[in-house]
Design a protein around this motif. Structure first.
Motif, PDB file in Angstrom:
ATOM      1  N   TRP A  83       3.044  -1.781   7.562  1.00 27.09           N
ATOM      2  CA  TRP A  83       3.562  -1.813   6.208  1.00 27.09           C
ATOM      3  C   TRP A  83       3.942  -0.399   5.803  1.00 27.09           C
ATOM      4  O   TRP A  83       3.189   0.548   6.023  1.00 27.09           O
ATOM      5  CB  TRP A  83       2.513  -2.306   5.228  1.00 27.09           C
ATOM      6  CG  TRP A  83       2.135  -3.740   5.370  1.00 27.09           C
ATOM      7  CD1 TRP A  83       2.899  -4.759   5.831  1.00 27.09           C
ATOM      8  CD2 TRP A  83       0.876  -4.320   5.020  1.00 27.09           C
ATOM      9  NE1 TRP A  83       2.196  -5.927   5.792  1.00 27.09           N
ATOM     10  CE2 TRP A  83       0.964  -5.692   5.305  1.00 27.09           C
ATOM     11  CE3 TRP A  83      -0.298  -3.810   4.504  1.00 27.09           C
ATOM     12  CZ2 TRP A  83      -0.093  -6.557   5.072  1.00 27.09           C
ATOM     13  CZ3 TRP A  83      -1.350  -4.671   4.278  1.00 27.09           C
ATOM     14  CH2 TRP A  83      -1.241  -6.026   4.557  1.00 27.09           C
ATOM     15  N   SER A  84       5.074  -0.269   5.175  1.00 30.13           N
ATOM     16  CA  SER A  84       5.476   1.035   4.653  1.00 30.13           C
ATOM     17  C   SER A  84       4.678   1.320   3.383  1.00 30.13           C
ATOM     18  O   SER A  84       4.008   0.435   2.835  1.00 30.13           O
ATOM     19  CB  SER A  84       6.974   1.033   4.349  1.00 30.13           C
ATOM     20  OG  SER A  84       7.246   0.131   3.292  1.00 30.13           O
ATOM     21  N   LYS A 135       5.980   1.785   0.509  1.00 28.03           N
ATOM     22  CA  LYS A 135       6.570   0.947  -0.540  1.00 28.03           C
ATOM     23  C   LYS A 135       6.054  -0.482  -0.468  1.00 28.03           C
ATOM     24  O   LYS A 135       5.776  -1.104  -1.496  1.00 28.03           O
ATOM     25  CB  LYS A 135       8.085   0.951  -0.415  1.00 28.03           C
ATOM     26  CG  LYS A 135       8.728   2.254  -0.816  1.00 28.03           C
ATOM     27  CD  LYS A 135      10.231   2.181  -0.655  1.00 28.03           C
ATOM     28  CE  LYS A 135      10.880   3.500  -0.995  1.00 28.03           C
ATOM     29  NZ  LYS A 135      12.329   3.474  -0.822  1.00 28.03           N
ATOM     30  N   TRP A 148       2.479  -0.518  -1.732  1.00 26.60           N
ATOM     31  CA  TRP A 148       2.499  -0.400  -3.197  1.00 26.60           C
ATOM     32  C   TRP A 148       2.900  -1.726  -3.824  1.00 26.60           C
ATOM     33  O   TRP A 148       2.324  -2.153  -4.818  1.00 26.60           O
ATOM     34  CB  TRP A 148       3.435   0.717  -3.629  1.00 26.60           C
ATOM     35  CG  TRP A 148       3.649   0.750  -5.097  1.00 26.60           C
ATOM     36  CD1 TRP A 148       4.794   0.440  -5.759  1.00 26.60           C
ATOM     37  CD2 TRP A 148       2.691   1.068  -6.104  1.00 26.60           C
ATOM     38  NE1 TRP A 148       4.609   0.545  -7.115  1.00 26.60           N
ATOM     39  CE2 TRP A 148       3.324   0.928  -7.357  1.00 26.60           C
ATOM     40  CE3 TRP A 148       1.353   1.429  -6.079  1.00 26.60           C
ATOM     41  CZ2 TRP A 148       2.661   1.161  -8.556  1.00 26.60           C
ATOM     42  CZ3 TRP A 148       0.704   1.662  -7.289  1.00 26.60           C
ATOM     43  CH2 TRP A 148       1.357   1.531  -8.498  1.00 26.60           C
ATOM     44  N   SER A 149       3.877  -2.402  -3.237  1.00 23.20           N
ATOM     45  CA  SER A 149       4.336  -3.681  -3.768  1.00 23.20           C
ATOM     46  C   SER A 149       3.225  -4.727  -3.710  1.00 23.20           C
ATOM     47  O   SER A 149       3.005  -5.471  -4.679  1.00 23.20           O
ATOM     48  CB  SER A 149       5.554  -4.155  -2.975  1.00 23.20           C
ATOM     49  OG  SER A 149       5.960  -5.423  -3.401  1.00 23.20           O
ATOM     50  N   SER A 203       0.444  -3.663  -6.259  1.00 19.01           N
ATOM     51  CA  SER A 203       0.851  -3.851  -7.652  1.00 19.01           C
ATOM     52  C   SER A 203       0.958  -5.328  -8.002  1.00 19.01           C
ATOM     53  O   SER A 203       0.675  -5.732  -9.134  1.00 19.01           O
ATOM     54  CB  SER A 203       2.166  -3.132  -7.945  1.00 19.01           C
ATOM     55  OG  SER A 203       3.203  -3.675  -7.183  1.00 19.01           O
TER      56      SER A 203
END
Length: 141
Positions: free
Chosen positions: A28-29, A31, A34-35, A38
């Motif tokens: 997982w990157s 981003k 974070w997605s 969140s």
């Protein structure tokens, strides 16, 4: 189409296939992490606000986008050990959610689901992400 154009087209198709498999078998990157985190935090906030229907709607929209833009990978199975470890980290994240919510309720914090999902997000970011990277690497051939 002459032989050189056909060869170039085949090479381009093979390169795109290789890139798709490489993208689908990477960690997982930042981003993406974070997605995911969140989204979990949003779930906690929306549960505390009694608006879980909104989170379900957002998830369904996200699934629809992913379905339309998804990459179909070749059927290389992942290592059974890493698959079990990844599911174990998800169970650990759920346990963190339940424990965080339990402690929050005992301390009478007004947003127990948000606290629980914050702890689950930490588990996802610091435990699930490295295990997912090993899981994804086990799918490469």
């Amino acid at each position: 189409m002459d032989a050189r154009e056909a060869e170039a087209t085949l090479a381009l198709a093979a390169e795109r296939r290789r890139q798709a498999v490489a993208e689908g078998t990477t960690a997982w990157s930042g981003k993406a992490t974070w997605s995911i985190c969140s989204s979990a935090l949003a779930l906690g906030v929306l549960i505390d606000a009694d608006m879980i229907w909104l989170w379900v709607l957002l998830v369904l929209m996200g699934v629809g986008v992913a379905w339309n833009r998804g990459v179909r990978l070749r059927g290389y199975p992942a290592s059974r050990g890493w698959t079990a470890a990844l599911w174990g980290t998800y169970a650990l994240a759920f346990l963190a959610y339940v424990l965080g919510q339990g402690v929050s309720r005992a301390l009478e914090v007004p947003i127990p689901a948000t606290v629980g999902t914050a702890l689950a997000s930490l588990v996802i970011a610091f435990v699930s992400r490295p295990v997912q990277a090993r899981y994804a690497a086990s799918r490469r051939r």
